[in-house]
Design a protein around this motif. Structure first.
Motif, PDB file in Angstrom:
ATOM      1  N   GLU A 178       0.839  -1.214   0.000  1.00 58.00           N
ATOM      2  CA  GLU A 178       0.000   0.000   0.000  1.00 58.00           C
ATOM      3  C   GLU A 178       0.870   1.258   0.000  1.00 58.00           C
ATOM      4  O   GLU A 178       0.534   2.262  -0.612  1.00 58.00           O
ATOM      5  CB  GLU A 178      -0.914   0.041   1.239  1.00 58.00           C
ATOM      6  CG  GLU A 178      -1.897  -1.112   1.380  1.00 58.00           C
ATOM      7  CD  GLU A 178      -3.025  -1.079   0.362  1.00 58.00           C
ATOM      8  OE1 GLU A 178      -3.187  -0.054  -0.329  1.00 58.00           O
ATOM      9  OE2 GLU A 178      -3.743  -2.087   0.249  1.00 58.00           O
ATOM     10  N   GLU A 244     -10.400  -5.250   0.986  1.00 56.70           N
ATOM     11  CA  GLU A 244      -9.592  -5.861  -0.080  1.00 56.70           C
ATOM     12  C   GLU A 244     -10.438  -6.799  -0.944  1.00 56.70           C
ATOM     13  O   GLU A 244     -10.256  -6.885  -2.152  1.00 56.70           O
ATOM     14  CB  GLU A 244      -8.412  -6.634   0.523  1.00 56.70           C
ATOM     15  CG  GLU A 244      -7.452  -5.814   1.393  1.00 56.70           C
ATOM     16  CD  GLU A 244      -6.598  -4.835   0.582  1.00 56.70           C
ATOM     17  OE1 GLU A 244      -6.726  -4.794  -0.649  1.00 56.70           O
ATOM     18  OE2 GLU A 244      -5.817  -4.089   1.215  1.00 56.70           O
ATOM     19  N   HIS A 274      -4.884  -1.366  -8.428  1.00 61.74           N
ATOM     20  CA  HIS A 274      -5.673  -2.063  -7.411  1.00 61.74           C
ATOM     21  C   HIS A 274      -6.313  -3.348  -7.894  1.00 61.74           C
ATOM     22  O   HIS A 274      -6.633  -4.223  -7.086  1.00 61.74           O
ATOM     23  CB  HIS A 274      -6.697  -1.112  -6.785  1.00 61.74           C
ATOM     24  CG  HIS A 274      -6.062  -0.241  -5.752  1.00 61.74           C
ATOM     25  ND1 HIS A 274      -5.387   0.903  -6.064  1.00 61.74           N
ATOM     26  CD2 HIS A 274      -5.929  -0.412  -4.414  1.00 61.74           C
ATOM     27  CE1 HIS A 274      -4.889   1.420  -4.961  1.00 61.74           C
ATOM     28  NE2 HIS A 274      -5.191   0.640  -3.941  1.00 61.74           N
ATOM     29  N   ASP A 278      -4.989  -5.916  -5.185  1.00 56.19           N
ATOM     30  CA  ASP A 278      -5.970  -6.384  -4.211  1.00 56.19           C
ATOM     31  C   ASP A 278      -6.408  -7.828  -4.447  1.00 56.19           C
ATOM     32  O   ASP A 278      -6.967  -8.462  -3.539  1.00 56.19           O
ATOM     33  CB  ASP A 278      -7.147  -5.403  -4.124  1.00 56.19           C
ATOM     34  CG  ASP A 278      -6.694  -4.100  -3.458  1.00 56.19           C
ATOM     35  OD1 ASP A 278      -5.595  -4.111  -2.853  1.00 56.19           O
ATOM     36  OD2 ASP A 278      -7.409  -3.093  -3.535  1.00 56.19           O
ATOM     37  N   HIS A 281      -3.886  -8.962  -2.091  1.00 56.48           N
ATOM     38  CA  HIS A 281      -4.182  -8.551  -0.712  1.00 56.48           C
ATOM     39  C   HIS A 281      -5.384  -9.288  -0.116  1.00 56.48           C
ATOM     40  O   HIS A 281      -5.404  -9.578   1.073  1.00 56.48           O
ATOM     41  CB  HIS A 281      -4.457  -7.043  -0.650  1.00 56.48           C
ATOM     42  CG  HIS A 281      -3.284  -6.206  -1.036  1.00 56.48           C
ATOM     43  ND1 HIS A 281      -3.347  -4.844  -1.185  1.00 56.48           N
ATOM     44  CD2 HIS A 281      -1.993  -6.547  -1.310  1.00 56.48           C
ATOM     45  CE1 HIS A 281      -2.161  -4.377  -1.529  1.00 56.48           C
ATOM     46  NE2 HIS A 281      -1.326  -5.386  -1.621  1.00 56.48           N
TER      47      HIS A 281
HETATM   48 FE   LIG Z   1      -4.983  -3.271  -1.080  1.00 58.91          FE
END
Ligand SMILES: [Fe+2]
Ligand SMILES: [Fe+2]
Lengths: 342, 67
Positions: A178, A244, A274, A278, A281
């Motif tokens: 991040e 996430e 992202h 993500d 993540h």
């Molecule tokens: Fe993230």
């Protein structure tokens, strides 16, 4: 940033108090007044109380220009915040519903969180942005997001020293990414600045605070509330997991929407990043962070699922607010008149 | 995680998480660029950013042969 404008009698009195440091300030009258306001207003939609909470939390992040930094740990001020937080938590627990989970392995936790994240299939802001939003609505969308995205990841970082073991390693792995993996200019908050500037918006933190309605502030106040209380370290972890898990697919839609409106890299970099980040993540946050914490200490599961369910509930309210306004051809901002240089 | 080398985590109904010391090559032997140290590799075949995962498996109800 500057101290924002007041939005009612509580914020008016409090912001006046904040301008001159007084270690022994008496806030008992204000506390009483705040309770009266909350007798008649839903705390999630109370402009007066949410701007007060935002300011009280912001003292722990970057503070305000010209406001004495000692206020951060001033006992009467912390006392006022605690009283408001009691009501905020009670309301969050109401919209979240009773935490619903079964204890099991880290993978069992991840599976339940993924199910929770996918259960919400109402009309989505991301679909709207992808297919219908005008440039003006895209700007509004960025303004709403900016109050978190320009300090992206910060509320979850409060949890780092409060965790140990697998959960802590997982949180660090996510946060490192991040914050741009140590590469200057690559923090997600900085990618978001580029997106904002690409649409002619001011990327200074708090630049649009006056335009943001209570419910948008409530969503970021909730993160600060979870993050700042060790008691709720499980809740900030549960929040992160849901955040996430509801990110890759919406961000692909945002990227499509902004391209449809004629924007491309670097404006779309934030969204593209992202989609890929993500998808990583969400696996780590669900299994290693949330699952790891519960495996280590099953008594934390209640807090984890409270945070996760509250995240879903608040996100639905924030989204509904924007979609409802846009559906009526109105601005979703608190003050529709916002100067923008395109 | 083991002290050296790479680690692959098989995520049920999801991607392969790859961390550690690794290199991803395409069919021509060219390095696939990535900016992150831990990546998720698509296993359902539906990702728009292959070889990386983009979360699409969650929409496709992708089932694996075995977990
Ligand atoms: Fe993230
Ligand atoms: Fe991010």
């Amino acid at each position: 940033m500057e101290l924002p404008e007041d939005r009612g009698r509580i914020s008016e009195s409090l912001f006046e108090v904040l301008r001159t440091y007084d270690p022994d300030v008496d806030l008992s009258g204000l506390e009483h007044e705040a309770f009266k306001v909350l007798d008649s207003e839903d705390i999630l939609h109370s402009e007066d109380i949410q701007i007060v909470l935002f300011v009280l939390y912001e003292l722990h992040y970057r503070g305000f220009d010209g406001i004495d930094a000692r206020w951060e740990w001033n006992p009467p001020l912390l006392g006022l915040r605690a009283k408001i937080e009691e009501q905020f938590e009670a309301r969050l627990r109401q919209i979240a519903g009773d935490p619903s989970f079964s204890l099991g392995s880290a993978q069992d936790t991840a599976r339940q969180l993924f199910a929770l994240a996918s259960a919400d299939d109402g009309p989505s802001v991301s679909t709207y942005i992808s297919r219908h939003a005008t440039v003006e609505q895209a700007r509004e969308f960025l303004m709403h997001k900016s109050i978190y995205q320009l300090k992206e990841a910060d509320p979850h970082s409060w949890a780092i020293p409060r965790l140990t073991g697998r959960g802590k390693s997982a949180l660090m792995e996510i946060q490192f990414d991040e914050y741009g993996a140590g590469r200057p200019g690559a923090m997600h908050s900085e990618l978001f600045e580029t997106t904002m500037r690409g649409l002619g918006l001011d990327s200074e933190f708090g630049a649009y605070i006056e335009s943001l309605p209570a419910i948008t502030l409530a969503s970021v106040n909730m993160m600060s509330f979870f993050g700042l209380h060790r008691r709720l370290r499980g809740s900030i972890a549960g929040h992160l997991a849901i955040y996430e898990m509801t990110s890759s697919i919406p961000n692909a839609r945002y990227a499509r929407g902004f391209r449809r409106l004629g924007f491309d890299s670097p404006v779309t970099d934030y969204f593209d990043e992202h989609v890929e980040a993500d998808a990583v993540h969400e696996q780590i946050a669900g299994r290693d962070l949330a699952g790891g914490l519960i495996e280590q200490d099953p008594s934390i599961a209640e807090a984890v699922f409270f945070g996760a369910q509250a995240a879903c509930a608040i996100d639905a309210l924030v989204g509904a607010h924007q979609l409802e306004a846009w559906g009526r051809g109105r601005s979703s901002l608190r003050q529709p008149k916002v100067k923008v240089e395109a | 995680m083991s002290a050296e080398g790479a680690q692959i985590v098989v995520c049920p109904q999801g991607p392969l998480i790859l961390r550690g010391d690794f290199e991803i090559l395409d069919a021509e032997g060219e390095a696939v660029p990535t900016s992150r140290e831990t990546v998720a590799l698509c296993r359902c075949g539906s990702s728009a950013i292959k070889p990386f995962c983009d979360g699409t498996h969650k929409l496709k109800k992708f089932e694996m042969p075995r977990d």
